[in-house]
Scaffold this active site. Structure first.
Site, PDB file in Angstrom:
ATOM      1  N   GLU A  29      31.550  39.248  50.040  1.00 38.33           N
ATOM      2  CA  GLU A  29      31.507  38.189  50.646  1.00 38.33           C
ATOM      3  C   GLU A  29      31.282  38.600  52.252  1.00 38.33           C
ATOM      4  O   GLU A  29      31.973  39.457  52.642  1.00 38.33           O
ATOM      5  CB  GLU A  29      32.825  37.739  50.593  1.00 38.33           C
ATOM      6  CG  GLU A  29      32.940  37.011  49.090  1.00 38.33           C
ATOM      7  CD  GLU A  29      34.215  36.980  48.458  1.00 38.33           C
ATOM      8  OE1 GLU A  29      35.291  36.798  49.253  1.00 38.33           O
ATOM      9  OE2 GLU A  29      34.525  36.970  47.319  1.00 38.33           O
ATOM     10  N   LEU A  58      31.542  33.101  46.963  1.00 38.63           N
ATOM     11  CA  LEU A  58      33.118  33.705  46.676  1.00 38.63           C
ATOM     12  C   LEU A  58      33.163  33.688  45.341  1.00 38.63           C
ATOM     13  O   LEU A  58      33.745  32.598  44.887  1.00 38.63           O
ATOM     14  CB  LEU A  58      33.871  32.486  47.551  1.00 38.63           C
ATOM     15  CG  LEU A  58      35.255  33.102  47.908  1.00 38.63           C
ATOM     16  CD1 LEU A  58      35.871  32.038  49.082  1.00 38.63           C
ATOM     17  CD2 LEU A  58      36.070  33.414  46.920  1.00 38.63           C
ATOM     18  N   GLU A  60      34.605  36.832  42.988  1.00 39.13           N
ATOM     19  CA  GLU A  60      34.790  38.240  42.716  1.00 39.13           C
ATOM     20  C   GLU A  60      34.396  38.896  41.256  1.00 39.13           C
ATOM     21  O   GLU A  60      33.927  39.973  41.124  1.00 39.13           O
ATOM     22  CB  GLU A  60      36.222  38.582  42.817  1.00 39.13           C
ATOM     23  CG  GLU A  60      36.786  38.624  44.277  1.00 39.13           C
ATOM     24  CD  GLU A  60      36.654  37.307  44.976  1.00 39.13           C
ATOM     25  OE1 GLU A  60      36.885  36.355  44.331  1.00 39.13           O
ATOM     26  OE2 GLU A  60      37.115  37.222  46.316  1.00 39.13           O
ATOM     27  N   GLN A  82      36.832  41.784  49.508  1.00 36.69           N
ATOM     28  CA  GLN A  82      37.131  41.520  50.727  1.00 36.69           C
ATOM     29  C   GLN A  82      38.544  42.105  50.985  1.00 36.69           C
ATOM     30  O   GLN A  82      38.963  42.638  51.917  1.00 36.69           O
ATOM     31  CB  GLN A  82      37.301  40.008  51.238  1.00 36.69           C
ATOM     32  CG  GLN A  82      37.092  39.835  52.745  1.00 36.69           C
ATOM     33  CD  GLN A  82      36.390  38.475  52.822  1.00 36.69           C
ATOM     34  OE1 GLN A  82      36.977  37.512  52.490  1.00 36.69           O
ATOM     35  NE2 GLN A  82      35.507  38.294  53.421  1.00 36.69           N
ATOM     36  N   PHE A  83      39.538  41.676  49.965  1.00 36.89           N
ATOM     37  CA  PHE A  83      41.027  42.340  50.125  1.00 36.89           C
ATOM     38  C   PHE A  83      41.242  42.939  48.644  1.00 36.89           C
ATOM     39  O   PHE A  83      40.904  42.272  47.801  1.00 36.89           O
ATOM     40  CB  PHE A  83      41.923  41.583  50.688  1.00 36.89           C
ATOM     41  CG  PHE A  83      41.897  41.093  51.702  1.00 36.89           C
ATOM     42  CD1 PHE A  83      42.322  41.878  53.057  1.00 36.89           C
ATOM     43  CD2 PHE A  83      40.917  40.051  52.375  1.00 36.89           C
ATOM     44  CE1 PHE A  83      42.119  41.409  54.369  1.00 36.89           C
ATOM     45  CE2 PHE A  83      40.511  39.480  53.542  1.00 36.89           C
ATOM     46  CZ  PHE A  83      41.362  40.298  54.742  1.00 36.89           C
ATOM     47  N   ILE A  87      41.103  41.517  43.895  1.00 37.11           N
ATOM     48  CA  ILE A  87      40.152  42.190  43.105  1.00 37.11           C
ATOM     49  C   ILE A  87      40.365  42.025  41.824  1.00 37.11           C
ATOM     50  O   ILE A  87      39.591  42.245  40.737  1.00 37.11           O
ATOM     51  CB  ILE A  87      40.597  43.701  43.485  1.00 37.11           C
ATOM     52  CG1 ILE A  87      39.234  44.531  43.249  1.00 37.11           C
ATOM     53  CG2 ILE A  87      41.544  44.404  42.762  1.00 37.11           C
ATOM     54  CD1 ILE A  87      39.416  45.992  43.811  1.00 37.11           C
ATOM     55  N   PRO A  89      40.154  39.472  39.627  1.00 36.79           N
ATOM     56  CA  PRO A  89      39.006  38.976  38.745  1.00 36.79           C
ATOM     57  C   PRO A  89      38.128  39.856  38.535  1.00 36.79           C
ATOM     58  O   PRO A  89      37.396  39.822  37.333  1.00 36.79           O
ATOM     59  CB  PRO A  89      38.567  37.734  39.414  1.00 36.79           C
ATOM     60  CG  PRO A  89      39.419  37.402  40.344  1.00 36.79           C
ATOM     61  CD  PRO A  89      40.280  38.722  40.657  1.00 36.79           C
ATOM     62  N   HIS A 129      47.446  40.566  51.092  1.00 42.10           N
ATOM     63  CA  HIS A 129      46.617  41.234  51.799  1.00 42.10           C
ATOM     64  C   HIS A 129      47.110  42.567  52.140  1.00 42.10           C
ATOM     65  O   HIS A 129      46.468  43.356  52.620  1.00 42.10           O
ATOM     66  CB  HIS A 129      46.374  40.639  53.141  1.00 42.10           C
ATOM     67  CG  HIS A 129      45.409  39.238  53.063  1.00 42.10           C
ATOM     68  ND1 HIS A 129      45.958  38.060  52.536  1.00 42.10           N
ATOM     69  CD2 HIS A 129      44.157  38.814  53.545  1.00 42.10           C
ATOM     70  CE1 HIS A 129      45.016  37.157  52.523  1.00 42.10           C
ATOM     71  NE2 HIS A 129      44.007  37.649  53.249  1.00 42.10           N
TER      72      HIS A 129
END
Ligand code: TPP
Ligand code: MG
Lengths: 326, 328
Positions: A29, A58, A60, A82-83, A87, A89, A129
């Site tokens: 992403e 978007l 995952e 992205q973070f 993760i 999924p 995050h």
């Protein structure tokens, strides 16, 4: 040679890997025009073009799953989540497919992919995050899990991860992305696979750490030295497989071990390290193994986060206990 | 575009072989010579028809019920038996080397099809990734993500829902409120079409059109092929617990094999002699496959370590060295 931050070193390793191997592609992403929300992929789209760097929707599971498909076709995808808080999924794809493809086809199809994600706390970020889910991956046969702890190790470990013919989950401590810079030669040299780094030699005590808490362990060792305690610092770097030999060698010599783990305590990689030491060097231990980890609580939001995560104070207290100086 | 008579005979024979293989596999399971097996009874036209529309260089990503497609693509029956018999080497098939092994976690292979199709597109190869999954799979996020990404990137992929009306005991009406599963294509910006999946000619024709479109750079498609799961979900299931025999009996009127045979007979291209000859031929081929399967030397137990990584990591090498087969 220029001084670079960890995120720049990661960028350098990606560019290097893409330049030397046309099969290396980057997806995730906002990794294209935006260069990734942390800028790890900055400039790659311009330099390597839209056939090598893809912004994904978007999604995952699809990011990891598309990487599995690309890898089975001979590409070496480096996929960014992205973070690490998002993760999960992708876990299904990593566990059910990436980790097993070689085995279930007896090597006919393989998964030489890397799944990168920023990891860990200390950045005062929003919910989810700041987690450290590395143990979820370190439990899975067929995966490799690596965490860098400095710009140079990030560069060399990422090159090793990309060149490895098996899937690697590469978790980058967000708090170290811009925590400092050091000279890193862009020489394409990869770190050895599955090998820990002894960052500081010592005689009285072994401090074992990985990822975001490695600088904390190094600082603690410095303080301990002032107290006349010589602490060895081992950066595990690879959590799957674990470099048992380096651990055993160190702790057999020092007789004391404190494990610093940013993730929640129970069922973490620290538990596996403690178990291996108990199996192999129990008779050489002069003190119980100590674990300094996040508490088994839901990770608090930024205002209380520091109270949950391991601190240098807790690390020092554990080290002193191990030395019988509590 | 009707199939030529020869082509139709080829499809008919492949469907019959699939069914005979299926019956044999169930018999082997019942007598303890095979593990749990998922029968494709009644839905052979979808699996065979889709594979027949593919080129050898395309890549198939099958569900666990797609023996028909896999055998058509060149997987050996003995290899398939090896897989269902509990031996990983069954997915190291000699034939279509780039085809995927069956996907056990339902629908999770749909994103792989997008990845494979992306590989083709990047290399500018005129090849297509073909992914087969069930009606139940369409409820999964992976499938939605895969369709979406294939749509955005106009990937050379064809997704085929084999709607056999059941996902174990869950009828398709409890799977979705959508009018058809084909409509899920709308949301992904690709053409979606529902067809009679028991009409093998129609399956081939529809799949061929979707493949041509994909090969031509016009992007992916979704095909919903309506059929019916005539058998139990697997050999471990008893469908009488949740569906009426009467419903199953009614469905036999749609049997794709009987329909194709009638058509061949009407064309004057098939008769008793051909049928008997084919059945004997298939029985013999299956017997030979069973013999090859039974004669396959067992994997040495220690090989369980050897395909987890390309090279044995130290900790695994240690476990391997300490391994004793006699401990099991
Ligand atoms: C992700 C996942 N959930 C559950 C299962 C157990 N399971 C196996 S097959 C099946 C039903 C699948 O239905 P469908 O997609 O319609 O395929 P069909 O069995 O009809 O061929 C279920 C629930 C599974 N294998 N994978
Ligand atoms: Mg179904």
């Amino acid at each position: 040679m220029a001084a670079v931050t960890m995120v720049q070193a990661i960028n350098m390793a990606l560019a290097r890997a893409m330049a030397e191997d046309p099969q290396v592609v980057v997806l995730g992403e906002d990794v294209g025009r935006d260069g990734g929300v942390f800028r790890a992929t900055e400039g790659l789209l311009d330099r390597f073009g839209a056939d090598r760097v893809f912004d994904t929707p978007l999604a995952e599971a699809a990011i990891a799953g598309v990487a599995v498909g690309l890898a089975a076709q001979g590409f070496r995808p480096v996929a960014e989540i992205q973070f690490s808080g998002f993760i999960y999924p992708a876990l299904d794809q990593m566990i059910s497919h990436a980790a097993r493809m070689r085995n279930r086809t007896r090597g006919r199809l393989t998964c030489p992919m890397v799944l990168r994600a920023p990891n860990g706390g200390g950045i005062r970020a929003a919910e989810l995050h700041s987690e450290s889910p590395e143990a979820l991956f370190a439990h899975v046969p067929g995966l490799r899990v690596a965490l860098p702890s400095s710009p140079e190790r990030a560069y060399r470990l990422l090159l090793a991860a990309i060149r490895d013919p098996d899937p690697v989950v590469f978790l980058e401590p967000t708090r170290l992305y811009r925590a400092g810079s050091e000279d890193v030669a862009d020489d394409g040299k990869a770190a050895p696979l599955d090998r820990a780094f002894v960052l500081r030699p010592g005689e009285d005590l072994t401090l074992v750490a990985w990822g975001g808490v490695v600088p904390m362990a190094l600082a603690a060792a410095e303080r301990l030295a002032e107290e006349g305690i010589s602490a060895e610092v081992v950066d595990m770097a690879w959590l799957k497989p674990l470099d048992t030999a380096t651990l055993i060698e160190s702790v057999a010599r020092t007789g004391r071990c404190v494990i610093a783990q940013e993730a929640a305590r129970s069922g973490g990689v620290g538990a596996e390290i403690a178990a291996r030491l108990a199996e192999r060097v129990l008779d050489r231990l002069a003190a119980p193994i100590e674990r300094v980890a996040a508490y088994d609580a839901v990770l608090p939001y930024p205002r209380l986060e520091a109270h949950c995560l391991p601190s240098e104070t807790r690390l020092l207290a554990a080290a002193r206990r191990a030395m019988g100086r509590a | 575009m009707a199939q030529s008579t020869d082509a139709l005979i080829g499809l008919y024979r492949a469907m019959c072989l699939t069914r005979a293989f299926d019956a044999k596999a169930i018999a082997l399971q019942r007598t303890g010579r095979l593990g749990t097996f998922a029968s494709s009874l009644g839905q052979e036209a979808v699996s065979v028809g889709v594979a027949a529309a593919m080129r050898p260089e395309d890549v198939l990503l099958p569900s666990f019920r797609d023996h028909g497609a896999m055998l058509w693509r060149g997987v050996d029956m003995a290899e398939s038996l090896l897989y269902w018999g509990g031996d990983e080497r069954g997915s190291d098939f000699a034939g279509p080397r780039q085809d995927f092994p069956v996907s056990v976690p339902v629908g999770t292979h749909a994103p792989h099809a997008a990845g494979v199709a992306l590989a083709f597109k990047l290399r500018r190869e005129p090849r297509v990734a073909v992914c087969l999954f069930g009606d139940g799979a369409t409820s999964k996020g992976d499938v939605a993500e895969a369709l979406n990404i294939a749509g955005v990137w106009r990937l050379p992929a064809v997704f085929v829902v084999c709607n056999n009306r059941w996902a174990i005991s869950t009828p398709v009406e409890r799977q979705t409120a959508a009018e058809t599963l084909a409509r899920k294509a709308d949301a992904a910006g690709m053409p979606g079409e529902r067809i009679d999946g028991n009409d093998v000619e129609l399956v081939v024709e529809t799949a061929a059109r979707a493949l041509a479109r994909a090969r031509d750079g016009q992007g992916p498609s979704l095909i919903e092929a309506l059929t019916y799961r005539m058998g139990d979900h697997t050999t471990a299931d008893d469908a009488r617990r949740y569906r009426d025999d009467a419903e199953v009996s009614r469905q036999w009127a749609q049997d794709p094999i009987a329909r194709t045979r009638r058509r061949l007979v009407d064309l004057g291209a098939w008769g008793k002699a051909q049928e008997e000859g084919m059945l004997a031929e298939h029985a013999a081929a299956i017997e030979r496959a069973v013999e090859r399967y039974a004669a396959t030397p067992a994997q040495p137990p220690v090989t369980l370590f050897d395909y987890t990584y390309a090279n044995l990591p130290a900790e695994l090498a240690e476990q391997r060295a300490a391994f004793r087969p006699e401990d099991a």
